[in-house]
Design a protein around this motif. Structure first.
Motif, PDB file in Angstrom:
ATOM      1  N   GLN A 646       0.818  -1.216   0.000  1.00 52.73           N
ATOM      2  CA  GLN A 646       0.000   0.000   0.000  1.00 52.73           C
ATOM      3  C   GLN A 646       0.849   1.263   0.000  1.00 52.73           C
ATOM      4  OE1 GLN A 646      -3.607  -0.398   2.789  1.00 52.73           O
ATOM      5  NE2 GLN A 646      -2.231  -1.956   3.587  1.00 52.73           N
ATOM      6  N   GLY A 647       2.159   1.091  -0.159  1.00 54.00           N
ATOM      7  CA  GLY A 647       3.051   2.242  -0.199  1.00 54.00           C
ATOM      8  C   GLY A 647       3.377   2.809   1.162  1.00 54.00           C
ATOM      9  N   LYS A 648       3.101   2.042   2.220  1.00 53.96           N
ATOM     10  CA  LYS A 648       3.381   2.497   3.583  1.00 53.96           C
ATOM     11  C   LYS A 648       4.732   1.974   4.047  1.00 53.96           C
ATOM     12  CE  LYS A 648      -1.541   2.551   4.828  1.00 53.96           C
ATOM     13  NZ  LYS A 648      -2.568   1.985   5.753  1.00 53.96           N
ATOM     14  N   ASN A 649       5.227   2.554   5.104  1.00 53.54           N
ATOM     15  CA  ASN A 649       6.499   2.133   5.689  1.00 53.54           C
ATOM     16  C   ASN A 649       6.204   1.224   6.879  1.00 53.54           C
ATOM     17  OD1 ASN A 649       8.877   1.879   7.182  1.00 53.54           O
ATOM     18  ND2 ASN A 649       9.600   3.922   6.620  1.00 53.54           N
ATOM     19  N   PRO A 650       6.326  -0.092   6.711  1.00 59.52           N
ATOM     20  CA  PRO A 650       5.953  -1.005   7.801  1.00 59.52           C
ATOM     21  C   PRO A 650       6.820  -0.847   9.041  1.00 59.52           C
ATOM     22  CG  PRO A 650       7.012  -2.207   6.009  1.00 59.52           C
ATOM     23  CD  PRO A 650       6.752  -0.832   5.503  1.00 59.52           C
ATOM     24  N   PHE A 651       8.066  -0.434   8.860  1.00 55.74           N
ATOM     25  CA  PHE A 651       8.931  -0.268  10.029  1.00 55.74           C
ATOM     26  C   PHE A 651       8.401   0.857  10.915  1.00 55.74           C
ATOM     27  CE2 PHE A 651      12.545   1.709  12.225  1.00 55.74           C
ATOM     28  CZ  PHE A 651      12.988   0.609  12.964  1.00 55.74           C
ATOM     29  N   MET A 652       8.082   1.993  10.294  1.00 57.70           N
ATOM     30  CA  MET A 652       7.631   3.140  11.077  1.00 57.70           C
ATOM     31  C   MET A 652       6.192   2.959  11.573  1.00 57.70           C
ATOM     32  SD  MET A 652      10.186   5.094  11.397  1.00 57.70           S
ATOM     33  CE  MET A 652       9.351   6.486  12.140  1.00 57.70           C
ATOM     34  N   GLU A 653       5.357   2.248  10.804  1.00 57.03           N
ATOM     35  CA  GLU A 653       3.947   2.152  11.155  1.00 57.03           C
ATOM     36  C   GLU A 653       3.597   0.896  11.960  1.00 57.03           C
ATOM     37  OE1 GLU A 653       0.934   3.451   8.530  1.00 57.03           O
ATOM     38  OE2 GLU A 653       2.336   4.321   7.095  1.00 57.03           O
ATOM     39  N   ILE A 654       4.466  -0.110  11.938  1.00 59.48           N
ATOM     40  CA  ILE A 654       4.197  -1.340  12.702  1.00 59.48           C
ATOM     41  C   ILE A 654       5.294  -1.588  13.737  1.00 59.48           C
ATOM     42  CG2 ILE A 654       3.792  -3.824  12.588  1.00 59.48           C
ATOM     43  CD1 ILE A 654       2.985  -3.453   9.654  1.00 59.48           C
ATOM     44  N   SER A 655       6.538  -1.683  13.248  1.00 59.51           N
ATOM     45  CA  SER A 655       7.628  -2.104  14.132  1.00 59.51           C
ATOM     46  C   SER A 655       7.893  -1.102  15.248  1.00 59.51           C
ATOM     47  CB  SER A 655       8.909  -2.318  13.315  1.00 59.51           C
ATOM     48  OG  SER A 655       8.716  -3.322  12.342  1.00 59.51           O
ATOM     49  N   VAL A 656       7.928   0.181  14.915  1.00 58.59           N
ATOM     50  CA  VAL A 656       8.234   1.190  15.939  1.00 58.59           C
ATOM     51  C   VAL A 656       7.129   1.283  16.985  1.00 58.59           C
ATOM     52  CG1 VAL A 656       8.648   3.641  16.358  1.00 58.59           C
ATOM     53  CG2 VAL A 656       9.826   2.484  14.486  1.00 58.59           C
ATOM     54  N   ASP A 658       4.995  -1.030  17.869  1.00 59.10           N
ATOM     55  CA  ASP A 658       5.040  -2.274  18.645  1.00 59.10           C
ATOM     56  C   ASP A 658       6.184  -2.251  19.652  1.00 59.10           C
ATOM     57  OD1 ASP A 658       2.933  -3.097  17.126  1.00 59.10           O
ATOM     58  OD2 ASP A 658       3.949  -4.776  16.154  1.00 59.10           O
ATOM     59  N   ALA A 659       7.353  -1.800  19.198  1.00 57.40           N
ATOM     60  CA  ALA A 659       8.525  -1.763  20.081  1.00 57.40           C
ATOM     61  C   ALA A 659       8.320  -0.762  21.210  1.00 57.40           C
ATOM     62  CB  ALA A 659       9.774  -1.408  19.273  1.00 57.40           C
ATOM     63  N   ALA A 660       7.704   0.381  20.893  1.00 56.20           N
ATOM     64  CA  ALA A 660       7.439   1.386  21.928  1.00 56.20           C
ATOM     65  C   ALA A 660       6.528   0.823  23.016  1.00 56.20           C
ATOM     66  CB  ALA A 660       6.813   2.629  21.295  1.00 56.20           C
ATOM     67  N   LEU A 661       5.503   0.088  22.594  1.00 58.68           N
ATOM     68  CA  LEU A 661       4.577  -0.523  23.556  1.00 58.68           C
ATOM     69  C   LEU A 661       5.316  -1.525  24.452  1.00 58.68           C
ATOM     70  CD1 LEU A 661       1.687  -1.026  24.587  1.00 58.68           C
ATOM     71  CD2 LEU A 661       1.426  -2.716  22.765  1.00 58.68           C
ATOM     72  N   ARG A 662       6.146  -2.360  23.840  1.00 55.86           N
ATOM     73  CA  ARG A 662       6.882  -3.357  24.634  1.00 55.86           C
ATOM     74  C   ARG A 662       7.885  -2.692  25.570  1.00 55.86           C
ATOM     75  NH1 ARG A 662       7.409  -5.831  19.356  1.00 55.86           N
ATOM     76  NH2 ARG A 662       5.782  -7.401  19.068  1.00 55.86           N
ATOM     77  N   LEU A 663       8.489  -1.575  25.138  1.00 57.51           N
ATOM     78  CA  LEU A 663       9.435  -0.879  26.007  1.00 57.51           C
ATOM     79  C   LEU A 663       8.727  -0.280  27.221  1.00 57.51           C
ATOM     80  CD1 LEU A 663      12.394  -0.042  26.346  1.00 57.51           C
ATOM     81  CD2 LEU A 663      11.872   2.059  25.087  1.00 57.51           C
ATOM     82  N   VAL A 664       7.522   0.238  27.010  1.00 51.66           N
ATOM     83  CA  VAL A 664       6.735   0.759  28.136  1.00 51.66           C
ATOM     84  C   VAL A 664       6.395  -0.381  29.098  1.00 51.66           C
ATOM     85  CG1 VAL A 664       4.524   1.775  28.791  1.00 51.66           C
ATOM     86  CG2 VAL A 664       5.792   2.716  26.856  1.00 51.66           C
ATOM     87  N   GLN A 665       6.007  -1.545  28.557  1.00 56.04           N
ATOM     88  CA  GLN A 665       5.696  -2.691  29.411  1.00 56.04           C
ATOM     89  C   GLN A 665       6.915  -3.119  30.221  1.00 56.04           C
ATOM     90  OE1 GLN A 665       4.302  -5.372  26.382  1.00 56.04           O
ATOM     91  NE2 GLN A 665       2.148  -4.869  26.713  1.00 56.04           N
ATOM     92  N   ALA A 666       8.065  -3.202  29.560  1.00 60.10           N
ATOM     93  CA  ALA A 666       9.287  -3.613  30.255  1.00 60.10           C
ATOM     94  C   ALA A 666       9.668  -2.596  31.328  1.00 60.10           C
ATOM     95  CB  ALA A 666      10.420  -3.787  29.249  1.00 60.10           C
ATOM     96  N   SER A 667       9.582  -1.318  30.997  1.00 59.28           N
ATOM     97  CA  SER A 667       9.914  -0.270  31.966  1.00 59.28           C
ATOM     98  C   SER A 667       8.948  -0.277  33.147  1.00 59.28           C
ATOM     99  CB  SER A 667       9.862   1.108  31.295  1.00 59.28           C
ATOM    100  OG  SER A 667      10.756   1.171  30.200  1.00 59.28           O
ATOM    101  N   MET A 688      18.575   7.380  20.858  1.00 60.06           N
ATOM    102  CA  MET A 688      19.092   8.751  20.773  1.00 60.06           C
ATOM    103  C   MET A 688      19.554   9.113  19.368  1.00 60.06           C
ATOM    104  SD  MET A 688      21.354   9.089  24.286  1.00 60.06           S
ATOM    105  CE  MET A 688      22.526   7.821  23.767  1.00 60.06           C
ATOM    106  N   THR A 689      19.912   8.101  18.561  1.00 61.25           N
ATOM    107  CA  THR A 689      20.551   8.401  17.278  1.00 61.25           C
ATOM    108  C   THR A 689      19.631   8.232  16.068  1.00 61.25           C
ATOM    109  OG1 THR A 689      21.358   6.118  17.070  1.00 61.25           O
ATOM    110  CG2 THR A 689      22.795   7.701  18.187  1.00 61.25           C
ATOM    111  N   GLY A 693      13.698   7.532  17.475  1.00 59.48           N
ATOM    112  CA  GLY A 693      14.031   7.437  18.886  1.00 59.48           C
ATOM    113  C   GLY A 693      13.256   8.400  19.765  1.00 59.48           C
ATOM    114  N   GLN A 694      13.097   9.641  19.300  1.00 60.70           N
ATOM    115  CA  GLN A 694      12.416  10.634  20.139  1.00 60.70           C
ATOM    116  C   GLN A 694      10.955  10.259  20.359  1.00 60.70           C
ATOM    117  OE1 GLN A 694      14.097  13.220  21.685  1.00 60.70           O
ATOM    118  NE2 GLN A 694      12.176  13.258  22.855  1.00 60.70           N
ATOM    119  N   ALA A 695      10.318   9.700  19.319  1.00 61.20           N
ATOM    120  CA  ALA A 695       8.916   9.284  19.466  1.00 61.20           C
ATOM    121  C   ALA A 695       8.788   8.189  20.515  1.00 61.20           C
ATOM    122  CB  ALA A 695       8.363   8.807  18.127  1.00 61.20           C
ATOM    123  N   ILE A 696       9.735   7.275  20.553  1.00 63.76           N
ATOM    124  CA  ILE A 696       9.720   6.209  21.569  1.00 63.76           C
ATOM    125  C   ILE A 696       9.926   6.806  22.953  1.00 63.76           C
ATOM    126  CG2 ILE A 696      10.989   4.207  22.424  1.00 63.76           C
ATOM    127  CD1 ILE A 696      11.388   3.293  19.569  1.00 63.76           C
TER     128      ILE A 696
END
Length: 710
Positions: A646-656, A658-667, A688-689, A693-696
């Motif tokens: 669909q022309g979307k970026n799966p890393f930015m729209e799915i992976s990031v 998902d990872a942010a949610l799991r990082l909140v759970q772990a924290s 940081m790099t 990163g800032q969105a997370i």
């Protein structure tokens, strides 16, 4: 139907509970109460027309909000006023037991609310008296019963099982046990339990001679008059899959509360996925054919079964031959797959879920063949049901029941295989949203052959058809639902109505008392070896020898390598997932802390949520890297593929997200009470790099940040 009288009742109930328990009312609880009351107020009262908006509420309430009190004091009186049953579904047995044995009695005692409640579990949690009687009568010898899942659970020895079975029948006779596996005083091995339990397919229901003493039906009968049914996500979804009302109350008469509701989409996918293991399915058909041949003399004496008995062996042989052909065809698909690749078991995933033409054609044949088998077995089962009801047939009722159990098991398994082959036969073109189809080559744990699987990648249609559209009301709550401060991820995966109420309730904890730090490592996780060596170098200095700490890894390999690398200096205080059960690791950890020693747990994803280590039990959480999903997950890959198309970026729209949610759970493992303090350390400088990163970081609770400080 939120009347002023009902508002007053909810307010008075909450005030009485707070006063009786000498608790201070929390702003977050008041927010939850208001949201839930307004949502359930959308449910029409008697004589009113259909609801104008869905009575669905999704609430993310931070740790320490007191979610249970908030939803209980609101939903209980509202369900009673509306004449609905309240179904509270938790994600784990531990939460379920806490709610029914601790929380509900406590709320009832202190609030002045008058209600009844009961616990609902599936059949497999209860003993089947018919099976237990047969096993004991035959001394665990030849009982005439086929094993329920012989390829999944091995057989126990008579020396191991028989004393347990005698103990069970004695405890049942004395009224000292209710037949619930969870209430048996000792742990029961799977191979001992499975032969004496049953499932929906094998249960003869109200026709069973033991029905008056049946543990499962006794428990289910208690549900009929309860105001509140406490269960888990799995049983709730199983009931909805059967159309609702099979075990729990019908959806239109129910208000559902899904606690830890962020698990709901994944639970739904697992319930509505299908699989077929080629080799063991063929072996099961061979065993079934032999069993039917041995029982032909008895079964043939029943009206209309003789013709079916003559036809079934040929149908089974035809299906077995097709399965063997499928095995050869699938083996060809793996010729170019590296058996020593990144996975322990090689895997082939079909792009966009599209099945190759040869396998598509064979799948259609197998679908037709299993449809024929299921039809024949279903007709045979119906004849046996009639025979069980006929008191004048002159036939041995025990024999009839044995064959009803066997044929029910055969039918259930044939229908499960049919589901997979129908899904593969429909895989000739892309679907929207996509269907993931993949095959795994089984190479370990005594397994071999090929495992075919099929699953939707999103639960949107599943939950719309089975839950959102039919339930009187639904409340979803959890400490972690949003990703990157948005409910979009949950809406995507669950299909929850956009007209639903969505609310974030902030945790009352003071996160400024805790630090979230990212030390300046000179490498990133992309270089796995360098990153592992960096963790080995810094970890002993990061962890206070006298404190309780939790170190979380995304990779088992990295966890093992780090453990080996630091064991020399930290061995006396390390506990690693896999060495003991999760419960035993937590027990040993708490015991060490109670004795004044330091203790460090090394764990994977299962330790990143649902683990409660308040106070000194956990002063430091170390997270090895941003918890991105495993890249070779078939469901993740299929969803990413769809986004790309669909022309979307799966890393930015799915992976990031998902990872942010799991990082909140772990924290979230750090602060468990209002007085807790400590530190979370992320050993991944990408936060940081990289541009994401800032969105997370912005999605984390308001910790005091220390970024890039040694």
């Amino acid at each position: 139907m939120l009347t002023d009288e009902l508002k007053d009742r909810i307010r008075d109930t909450y005030t009485a509970l707070m006063d009786s328990k000498q608790l201070t009312p929390r702003w977050g609880q008041r927010q939850m109460i208001a949201e839930i009351a307004n949502t359930l107020g959308r449910i029409p009262g008697p004589g009113e027309g259909p609801a104008k908006e869905p009575a669905v509420c999704v609430i993310e309430a931070g740790t320490g909000t007191g979610k249970t009190i908030a939803y209980a004091v609101t939903a209980i009186p509202m369900a009673q006023a509306l004449g609905k049953r309240l179904v509270v579904a938790t994600a784990t047995i531990a939460l379920q037991e806490q709610f029914i044995y601790k929380d509900l009695p406590d709320i009832q005692h202190h609030s002045g609310l008058d209600f009844t409640y009961a616990l609902a579990k599936g059949r497999r949690r209860y003993i089947c008296l018919s099976k237990l009687d047969r096993l004991l009568a035959e001394g665990q010898g030849e009982t005439g019963m086929l094993a329920l899942y012989p390829d999944e659970v091995g057989a126990a020895s008579a020396a191991e099982a028989t004393p347990v079975y005698h103990g069970m029948i004695d405890a049942l006779g004395r009224g000292q046990w209710d037949g619930d596996r969870d209430n048996w005083p000792d742990a029961i091995a799977e191979e001992v339990w499975y032969p004496v339990t049953t499932d929906h397919a094998q249960c003869t229901g109200r026709r069973c001679p033991n029905i008056s003493q049946c543990s499962f039906f006794k428990a289910r009968d208690e549900l009929q008059n309860a105001d509140i049914i406490v269960t888990n996500h799995d049983l709730t979804l199983a009931d909805l899959a059967l159309g609702g009302g099979a075990i729990l109350s019908p959806p239109e008469d129910s208000i559902y509360i899904f606690d830890e509701g962020h698990h709901l989409p994944d639970k739904a996918l697992s319930h509505f996925s299908s699989f077929c293991r080629l080799h063991t399915t063929a072996a099961w058909l061979q065993d079934s054919k032999k069993a039917l041949a041995q029982g032909a003399a008895f079964l043939g004496s029943l009206d209309s079964l003789e013709r079916l008995l003559q036809k079934l062996p040929a149908d089974m042989d035809e299906t077995i031959n097709s399965l063997q052909t499928a095995e050869q065809l699938v083996a060809q698909l793996f010729e170019d797959v590296d058996p020593a690749g990144s996975r322990d078991e090689p895997q082939v995933r079909f792009e966009h879920g599209v099945v190759p033409d040869k396998l598509l054609s064979l799948s259609a044949s197998l679908s037709s063949q299993f449809q024929t088998l299921a039809g024949s077995l279903g007709r045979m089962e119906a004849v046996l049901e009639d025979a069980l009801d006929d008191d004048f047939s002159g036939l041995d009722k025990s024999e009839i029941e044995t064959w009803h159990i066997n044929l029910g098991g055969m039918l259930g398994r044939a229908e499960a295989a049919l589901s997979l082959w129908e899904a593969y036969a429909a895989g000739g073109e892309r679907a929207t949203p996509p269907i993931a189809r993949w095959i795994t080559m089984l190479t370990g744990g005594g397994q071999y052959g090929f495992d075919l699987r099929c699953s939707p990648v999103l639960a949107e249609d599943i939950l719309q058809e089975n839950l959102w559209k039919h339930a009187a009301g639904v409340i979803i709550t959890s400490a972690t639902i949003t990703a990157l401060n948005s409910f979009e991820r949950f809406i995507l995966h669950s299909g929850s109505p956009r007209e639903a109420n969505y609310k974030q309730v902030v945790s009352p904890f003071d996160y400024a008392n805790a630090v979230f730090s990212v030390p300046p490592l000179d490498c990133e996780p992309g270089d796995a070896q360098a990153h592992t060596e960096a963790i080995i170098d810094c970890l002993p200095d990061l962890l206070n020898p006298s404190e309780g700490a939790l170190v979380l890894f995304s990779s088992r390999r990295q966890m093992l390598d780090v453990y080996e690398g630091v064991a020399g200096s930290m061995a006396d205080r390390l506990l690693m997932q896999g060495d003991y059960s999760k419960q035993e690791i937590l027990r040993r950890h708490r015991e060490r802390i109670d004795q004044g020693s330091g203790s460090v747990i090394f764990g994977l994803a299962s330790f990143a949520e649902g683990v409660d280590l308040p106070g000194d039990y956990c002063r430091h959480v170390v997270i090895a890297k941003i918890p991105f999903a495993v890249p070779d997950s078939p469901l993740e890959a299929a969803l990413a593929e769809w986004f790309e198309s669909q022309g979307k970026n799966p890393f930015m729209e799915i992976s990031v997200p998902d990872a942010a949610l799991r990082l909140v759970q772990a924290s979230g493992r750090l602060l468990r009470t209002e007085t807790d303090t400590g530190r979370v350390t992320l050993l991944d400088k990408r936060v940081m790099t990289k541009r994401y990163g800032q969105a997370i970081l912005d999605s984390l609770p308001p910790f005091t940040l220390e970024l890039g400080k040694a």
